[in-house]
Design a protein around this motif. Structure first.
Motif, PDB file in Angstrom:
ATOM      1  N   ARG A 194       0.765  -1.210   0.009  1.00  0.00           N
ATOM      2  CA  ARG A 194       0.127  -0.023  -0.093  1.00  0.00           C
ATOM      3  C   ARG A 194       0.756   1.295  -0.021  1.00  0.00           C
ATOM      4  O   ARG A 194       0.436   2.174  -0.557  1.00  0.00           O
ATOM      5  CB  ARG A 194      -0.963  -0.081   1.163  1.00  0.00           C
ATOM      6  N   ALA A 195       2.137   1.116   0.727  1.00  0.00           N
ATOM      7  CA  ALA A 195       2.789   2.404   0.898  1.00  0.00           C
ATOM      8  C   ALA A 195       3.616   2.517  -0.514  1.00  0.00           C
ATOM      9  O   ALA A 195       3.910   3.878  -0.647  1.00  0.00           O
ATOM     10  CB  ALA A 195       3.704   2.247   1.910  1.00  0.00           C
ATOM     11  N   THR A 197       3.268   1.218  -3.584  1.00  0.00           N
ATOM     12  CA  THR A 197       2.518   1.400  -4.797  1.00  0.00           C
ATOM     13  C   THR A 197       1.247   2.200  -4.611  1.00  0.00           C
ATOM     14  O   THR A 197       0.592   2.723  -3.579  1.00  0.00           O
ATOM     15  CB  THR A 197       1.985   0.074  -5.224  1.00  0.00           C
ATOM     16  N   ASP A 198       0.288   2.292  -5.766  1.00  0.00           N
ATOM     17  CA  ASP A 198      -1.023   2.908  -5.669  1.00  0.00           C
ATOM     18  C   ASP A 198      -2.196   2.006  -5.690  1.00  0.00           C
ATOM     19  O   ASP A 198      -3.385   2.187  -6.102  1.00  0.00           O
ATOM     20  CB  ASP A 198      -1.164   3.919  -6.941  1.00  0.00           C
TER      21      ASP A 198
HETATM   22 MG    MG Z   1      -0.234   4.102  -1.133  1.00  0.00          MG
END
Ligand code: MG
Ligand code: ADP
Ligand code: MG
Length: 251
Positions: A194-195, A197-198
Motif C-alpha cells: 500500500r505504501a 504502490t498505488d
Molecule cells: Mg499508497
C-alpha cells in the motif's frame, strides 16, 4: 489512477438443486490508493463476490457489471484479469506439484508484464520480499501450495502481491487461521505494498482483528448478498463492539 467499478452485481452459484442466487445487487467502487474492507457474517456472500471477480466458473453473473477503467472485466478470461492488473489471492489455491514457488512467481510475473523480469533484479526482489515476510529461503524451492500450512499459504499470497504489483488486489479472509505474529507479518506485507504502490485493496474479512493492522479507508457491511451499511474506519469499531446482530435483525 485505476477504478474498479462494481454495479448492481447479481450472482448465482451452481448447486445440485440448480442455480442459487447469492449476490443481490452489489454496488462498490474501489479507486487506486484506497483500502475498502468488506465485513459480514458467514454465508453473507463475501467469498462469492471475490470468486465472481476472479472469474470462477461456478459463479454465474445474472446481472450488473464490473468495469476496470471502463473495460468489461466480466468478459475477460482469468488470465486477462490478471494482466489487466487485478490480483485475486484465491486465484491459485490449488497444489501445483513439481512447480517451485520460485518458478511459479517468475512465470506469473512474465505473463502479467508481457516480458520476463531481468534475472538479477528479480532474484534480489524475491529475496527481499521473502525476507520481509520472514520466509525461509528454502520456501522458494518448495512446490506451490504442496503441504503449505495455513500461515504459509497466506504469506505466499502476500509474496505474490508484493512481486506482481497489482493495480487492484482482492484479499479474501487473509487473516483466517493466522496467529498474532503471522497476522502482523502478513499485514505489514500488505501495508508495504500500500505504501510503495498505488494499489487499491478490497479486504474481505469476517473479523475486525486484521483491521487493527491494516486500516481501511472505507468499511462496507455485507449482509445477505448486498451491502447493508457503509462508513469509515469507525464502522469497524462499532462492529467489533456490537457484532452483526443489528444488521441481521433488519436484513
Ligand atoms: Mg499508497
Ligand atoms: P461468506 O464468504 O460471506 O461466508 P459465501 O460467499 O462463501 O459467504 O457463501 C454465501 C452463500 O452461498 C452461503 O449460503 C453458501 O452456502 C452459498 N454457497 C457458496 N458457494 C456455494 C457452492 N459452491 N455451492 C452451494 N452453495 C454455495
Ligand atoms: Mg468467505
Amino acid at each position: 489512477m485505476t477504478t474498479l467499478e462494481i454495479r448492481d452485481l447479481h450472482v448465482s452459484v451452481e448447486t445440485k438443486e440448480g442455480p442459487k442466487p447469492i449476490l443481490r445487487g452489489v454496488d462498490l467502487t474501489v479507486n487506486s490508493g484506497q483500502t475498502h474492507a468488506i465485513m459480514g457474517p458467514n454465508g453473507s456472500g463475501k467469498s462469492t463476490l471475490a470468486y465472481s471477480l476472479a472469474g470462477h466458473p461456478k459463479y454465474q453473473i445474472t446481472g450488473g457489471s464490473v468495469l476496470l477503467d471502463g473495460a468489461d472485466v466480466l468478459a475477460m478470461s482469468v488470465d486477462e484479469r490478471a494482466r489487466a492488473g487485478m490480483f485475486l489471492a484465491m486465484q491459485y489455491p490449488v497444489e501445483v506439484p513439481g512447480v517451485s514457488v520460485s518458478n511459479f512467481l517468475r512465470t506469473a510475473k512474465t505473463a502479467i508484464d508481457g516480458e520476463a523480469p531481468p534475472l538479477r533484479s528479480w532474484v534480489k526482489d524475491v529475496r527481499t520480499a521473502m525476507d520481509d515476510l520472514r520466509m525461509d529461503p528454502t520456501f522458494a524451492e518448495r512446490s506451490v501450495n504442496e503441504g503449505f500450512s495455513g500461515g504459509e499459504k497466506k504469506r505466499h499470497e502476500i509474496l505474490q502481491m508484493e512481486l506482481l504489483k497489482p493495480r487492484i488486489a482482492i484479499l479474501d479472509e487473509t487473516d483466517s487461521g493466522l496467529d498474532v505474529d503471522a497476522l502482523r507479518v502478513v499485514s505489514e506485507g500488505v501495508n508495504r505494498v500500500r505504501a510503495n504502490t498505488d494499489v487499491g485493496v478490497l479486504l474481505i474479512t469476517h473479523y475486525t482483528r486484521i483491521l487493527r493492522y491494516i486500516e481501511p479507508d472505507f468499511v462496507h457491511v455485507f449482509v445477505d448478498g448486498r451491502i447493508a451499511e457503509e462508513g469509515g474506519p469507525e464502522l469497524a469499531e462499532r462492529l467489533e463492539n456490537e457484532g452483526y446482530d443489528r444488521f441481521l435483525a433488519t436484513a
